[in-house]
Design a protein around this motif. Structure first.
Motif, mmCIF file in Angstrom:
data_model
loop_
_atom_site.group_PDB
_atom_site.id
_atom_site.type_symbol
_atom_site.label_atom_id
_atom_site.label_comp_id
_atom_site.label_asym_id
_atom_site.label_seq_id
_atom_site.Cartn_x
_atom_site.Cartn_y
_atom_site.Cartn_z
ATOM 1 N N ALA A 1 41.378 39.166 38.182
ATOM 2 C CA ALA A 1 42.823 39.206 38.375
ATOM 3 C C ALA A 1 43.148 39.227 39.860
ATOM 4 O O ALA A 1 42.406 39.809 40.668
ATOM 5 C CB ALA A 1 43.406 40.439 37.695
ATOM 6 N N PRO A 2 44.238 38.567 40.263
ATOM 7 C CA PRO A 2 44.620 38.611 41.683
ATOM 8 C C PRO A 2 44.988 40.035 42.085
ATOM 9 O O PRO A 2 45.371 40.845 41.249
ATOM 10 C CB PRO A 2 45.847 37.672 41.741
ATOM 11 C CG PRO A 2 46.389 37.669 40.342
ATOM 12 C CD PRO A 2 45.204 37.806 39.444
ATOM 13 N N PRO A 3 44.830 40.353 43.363
ATOM 14 C CA PRO A 3 45.174 41.708 43.816
ATOM 15 C C PRO A 3 46.622 42.038 43.490
ATOM 16 O O PRO A 3 47.500 41.174 43.533
ATOM 17 C CB PRO A 3 44.945 41.642 45.337
ATOM 18 C CG PRO A 3 44.012 40.481 45.528
ATOM 19 C CD PRO A 3 44.361 39.497 44.458
ATOM 20 N N PRO A 4 46.900 43.275 43.111
ATOM 21 C CA PRO A 4 48.284 43.643 42.799
ATOM 22 C C PRO A 4 49.136 43.686 44.059
ATOM 23 O O PRO A 4 48.638 43.854 45.176
ATOM 24 C CB PRO A 4 48.135 45.043 42.194
ATOM 25 C CG PRO A 4 46.878 45.581 42.800
ATOM 26 C CD PRO A 4 45.975 44.400 42.957
ATOM 27 N N SER A 5 50.440 43.514 43.866
ATOM 28 C CA SER A 5 51.374 43.649 44.978
ATOM 29 C C SER A 5 51.503 45.122 45.326
ATOM 30 O O SER A 5 51.678 45.963 44.449
ATOM 31 C CB SER A 5 52.741 43.065 44.589
ATOM 32 O OG SER A 5 52.622 41.687 44.295
ATOM 33 N N VAL A 6 51.412 45.418 46.601
ATOM 34 C CA VAL A 6 51.442 46.798 47.059
ATOM 35 C C VAL A 6 52.813 47.096 47.615
ATOM 36 O O VAL A 6 53.304 46.390 48.499
ATOM 37 C CB VAL A 6 50.351 47.047 48.115
ATOM 38 C CG1 VAL A 6 50.437 48.472 48.626
ATOM 39 C CG2 VAL A 6 48.983 46.778 47.524
#
Length: 566
Positions: free
Chosen positions: A356-361
């Motif tokens: 999964a792509p990195p989550p938005s922080v």
């Protein structure tokens, strides 16, 4: 009627019975008319009371409707289907319970749940003891066509003792004459053991023999005879011809019965006699209608029982997430065609879901959520912290109660820190006539002195609470009988409401002239400054000559103040 009735009125009598109506008098003009009650018809209303409902039926006599009536008992699976017919849902069918029990020689395996989709599958394997109790190897082998023991397996179990030669490779057993000197035993032309007559006498041989069970032996004559047991009930005797005899009818044949099992039919023939011995044969029972409702996959061929792959493949179907080819028996994963599905087949043919792509922080977090860079709270400092003079706080981090908020730079912050300014002061000196003589004051004259101090709030967030202290020393020379006063106004902001002067000293001098030094101090009221603002605070002192003479020389003093942000 034709005999008694003519042209004139008939004199015959006609009587109506049950269900019949008679009209007329039998005359020409009014003949008898016989009719059935009800107009000769039977209506549905006449028939319906004749019917009633029994078990499993509901009946409405008013309408004549007959319907099936399912039981209301708990657990009843019978219901009325959407087409009005009786229905038992497939899920209500309870599979027949089936269990297996192994024996020391047969290992049974039961698979399936007994449903049409997953029928019972029973298999059996003969259990071969890998470590027989005698300590040797098991001579029984299992091959593709069944169990077997060959001659080569058995030959190793035998060995040669005295008087015998044995070849384990061929299984040949032969007598072995001793090589001792004087031995007259040899092999004859027919391969048998031969002792040439005269070489060994009967007297030499007879002592070598003895009688075992069922025999008596006379070493003097070499005669062996049968010896019947003397136990009570023994029917064995010596017949008139000298042979052993059991009288007819004495002793019953061995009783033998066979018992079938659910999987094996046994058949017994013969009577156990020598002429017709018992013979037991068996046949495997094949269930023509297995309890699951499907076909029996087990088949019997000329070489035994078998189930082939082609027989089993039809038992399987593909459910969610699977694809199945009954012709080949291949089972594969089936990926959903729904939009956004991330599952795919990897290069090695396995199921694969890309990382999964990195989550938005958002605010207050650092990291991308991966194992190497997990999400952590983005802090703006590291505990323990120190106060303004470099000393660690006495409390621990669990005692801090400041609120946390998200700053514009994406990090978490607490309340703005408070600031305290202590010991700030400004010293001053004032003379009424710089470089000149003291000021001689006349009666009623007032001299006013002011001193301004600039003060700023360094915090851009908090208000500054301030307090100031001003002190001054006045040097005077007063004449005899002089009267003078000193007034002081507390330190205040020039843009604040003016504060009234306070009389700090009211003095009447006695006879004679003398110098006078007076020190006075004043404290202002509390005042709050808005964040980031500056103020000029003012100290004021008035010297009044009520009655002279009074000579004013100088004023020396300072203004001290401190503030704390709130």
């Amino acid at each position: 009627m034709a005999q008694c009735c003519g042209a004139r009125r008939c004199t015959c009598t006609v009587t109506a019975g049950p269900g019949v109506t008679v009209t007329g008098d039998g005359g020409t003009t009014s003949p008898y008319v016989i009719s059935a009650d009800g107009g000769g018809t039977v209506s549905c209303d006449d028939v319906r009371p004749c019917l009633s409902a029994g078990d499993g039926i509901d009946y409405d006599p008013g309408t004549g409707e007959i319907t099936a009536r399912p039981s209301t008992d708990a657990g009843n699976a019978l219901e009325i289907g959407t087409d009005g017919g009786l229905m038992v849902p497939p899920s209500s069918a309870v599979p027949t319970a089936l269990g297996v029990a192994d024996t020391p020689t047969v290992d049974l395996t039961l698979a399936g749940t007994g449903t049409p989709a997953d029928p019972y599958s029973l298999s059996a394997d003969v259990q071969l003891d890998p470590a027989p109790p005698g300590g040797g190897a098991n001579l029984i082998h299992e091959g593709p066509d069944g169990l077997y023991v060959e001659c080569g397996d058995v030959r190793g179990c035998l060995s040669a003792g005295d008087g015998v030669d044995y070849d384990p490779a061929t299984g040949g057993i032969a007598a072995r004459p001793s090589t001792d000197a004087g031995n007259t035993l040899r092999f004859g032309t027919d391969g048998g053991l031969l002792v040439t007559p005269g070489a060994v006498s009967c007297d030499d041989v007879r002592p070598c023999l003895s009688a075992g069970d069922g025999l008596t032996y006379n070493p003097g004559t070499g005669e062996f005879t049968a010896r019947p047991s003397t136990d009570a009930g023994n029917t064995l005797a010596i017949g008139s011809d000298g042979g052993l005899m059991v009288p007819p009818g004495v002793g019953d044949p061995t009783a033998l019965q066979v018992a079938d099992s659910p999987t094996l039919d046994l058949m017994l023939t013969g009577d156990g006699s020598t002429a017709t011995p018992y013979q037991v044969t068996g046949a495997v029972r094949m269930d023509a209608a297995p309890p699951g409702g499907g076909s029996n996959l087990l088949q019997e061929g000329p070489d035994g029982l078998y189930v082939e792959c082609a027989d089993v493949r039809g038992c399987l179907t593909a459910g969610d997430g699977a694809a199945y080819t009954p012709a080949s028996g291949e089972i594969a994963a089936r990926l959903s065609a729904d939009a956004g599905n991330q599952a795919a087949f990897g290069a090695d043919g396995g199921l694969y879901v890309p990382p999964a792509p990195p989550p938005s922080v958002g605010c207050g977090l650092d990291g991308d959520g991966t194992p190497s860079t997990p999400l952590i709270v983005a802090t703006s400092g590291v505990w323990p912290l120190a106060d303004r003079i470099g000393q660690p706080f006495a409390c621990d981090d669990t005692n801090t109660t400041s609120e946390i908020y998200c700053a514009a730079d994406g990090t978490l912050h607490s309340r703005p820190e408070a600031t305290t300014i202590i010991g700030t002061f400004e010293r001053f000196r004032h003379v009424p006539t710089p470089g000149g003589p003291p000021l001689d004051m006349t009666s009623g004259q007032v001299y006013t002195f002011t001193q301004g101090v600039s003060y700023a709030n360094p915090s851009q967030c908090r208000r500054l609470h301030t307090m100031g202290v001003a002190s001054a020393t006045v040097t005077l020379t007063v004449g005899a009988g002089a009267h003078w006063r000193v007034y002081m106004s507390p330190v205040c902001s020039v843009d604040a409401a003016p504060l009234g002067l306070v009389v700090f000293e009211d003095v009447w001098n006695g006879p004679g002239s003398k110098p006078w030094v007076y020190t006075a101090s004043g404290v202002d009221h509390e005042f709050n400054m808005p964040p980031g603002t500056s103020r000029i605070y003012q100290f004021r002192m008035d010297i009044e000559c009520v009655a002279g003479p009074v000579s004013f020389t100088s004023i020396n003093g300072d203004v001290r103040y401190h503030g704390t942000t709130i």
